[in-house]
Design a protein around this motif. Structure first.
Motif, short mmCIF file in Angstrom:
data_model
loop_
_atom_site.label_atom_id
_atom_site.label_comp_id
_atom_site.label_asym_id
_atom_site.label_seq_id
_atom_site.Cartn_x
_atom_site.Cartn_y
_atom_site.Cartn_z
N LYS A 22 2.83 -0.74 -13.23
CA LYS A 22 2.16 -0.17 -14.41
C LYS A 22 2.11 -1.18 -15.56
CE LYS A 22 1.09 3.96 -13.16
NZ LYS A 22 -0.29 4.37 -13.07
N SER A 23 3.12 -2.03 -15.68
CA SER A 23 3.16 -2.94 -16.82
C SER A 23 2.42 -4.26 -16.59
CB SER A 23 4.60 -3.22 -17.24
OG SER A 23 5.31 -3.83 -16.21
N VAL A 24 2.49 -4.83 -15.37
CA VAL A 24 1.83 -6.13 -15.13
C VAL A 24 0.69 -6.04 -14.14
CG1 VAL A 24 3.89 -7.46 -15.72
CG2 VAL A 24 3.45 -6.89 -13.34
N GLY A 25 0.47 -4.86 -13.55
CA GLY A 25 -0.64 -4.68 -12.62
C GLY A 25 -0.22 -4.86 -11.17
N PHE A 26 -1.16 -4.56 -10.28
CA PHE A 26 -0.90 -4.68 -8.85
C PHE A 26 -0.73 -6.15 -8.48
CE2 PHE A 26 -3.24 -0.65 -9.01
CZ PHE A 26 -2.37 0.15 -8.29
N GLY A 27 0.09 -6.40 -7.46
CA GLY A 27 0.20 -7.76 -6.95
C GLY A 27 1.62 -8.24 -6.79
N ALA A 28 1.71 -9.48 -6.42
CA ALA A 28 3.00 -10.08 -6.09
C ALA A 28 3.92 -10.23 -7.30
CB ALA A 28 2.79 -11.43 -5.43
N LEU A 29 3.36 -10.42 -8.50
CA LEU A 29 4.21 -10.59 -9.68
C LEU A 29 5.06 -9.36 -9.91
CD1 LEU A 29 5.12 -12.22 -12.12
CD2 LEU A 29 3.22 -11.21 -13.41
#
Length: 153
Positions: A22-29
């Motif tokens: 929710k805070s940095v978005g979908f993906g590996a991060l």
């Protein structure tokens, strides 16, 4: 510091993954941040307990020589806890391999997202390939863990 460690251990990695998605978005991060927070909570707790259980006789002996703080840590504390640290670190690596699948399901990257989408497409051949890959990664991690333990024990 203990409060921060307790805060990191409070939530399950899937819940932490949802917060990071929710805070940095979908993906590996989001997945990487999730595993970092979960690892800090678990490893820091085990490391702190291992350090608390050391024999103070060695610490006093090194301190009696007039050694500084760094020498005290290197020559009295580390020899007593190093093998346990290796065991904890290899266990956490194994745990992170398994947790990366779970956090991927909620959109935090990794094999979990691919596995979930393959299940939704009813592509069971691909699901089997992913599961075999996960099992192979865990087995490889176990072999590496045994090699590292043999080297340092």
């Amino acid at each position: 510091m203990r409060g921060f460690i307790a805060l990191c251990r409070t939530f399950h990695p899937v819940i932490i993954a949802i917060l990071f998605v929710k805070s940095v978005g979908f993906g590996a991060l989001a997945g990487i941040l999730t595993l970092i927070v979960a690892s800090i909570g678990f490893i820091a707790k085990l490391f702190a307990e291992a350090i608390e259980e050391i024999s103070l006789k060695q610490v006093e002996a090194i301190r009696a020589t007039g050694a500084g703080f760094v020498s005290l840590i290197l020559f009295s504390v580390m020899p007593q806890v190093f093998s346990r640290f290796i065991g904890f670190a290899t266990y956490q690596l194994d745990s992170n391999l398994r947790n990366s699948t779970m956090v991927g399901i909620v959109g935090a990257g990794g094999l979990g997202g691919t596995l979930f989408s393959a299940f939704q497409r009813f592509d069971y051949d691909f699901v089997a390939a992913i599961l075999i890959s996960i099992i192979a990664l865990i087995m490889l991690g176990e072999v590496l863990s045994n090699v590292v333990r043999r080297i340092f024990n």
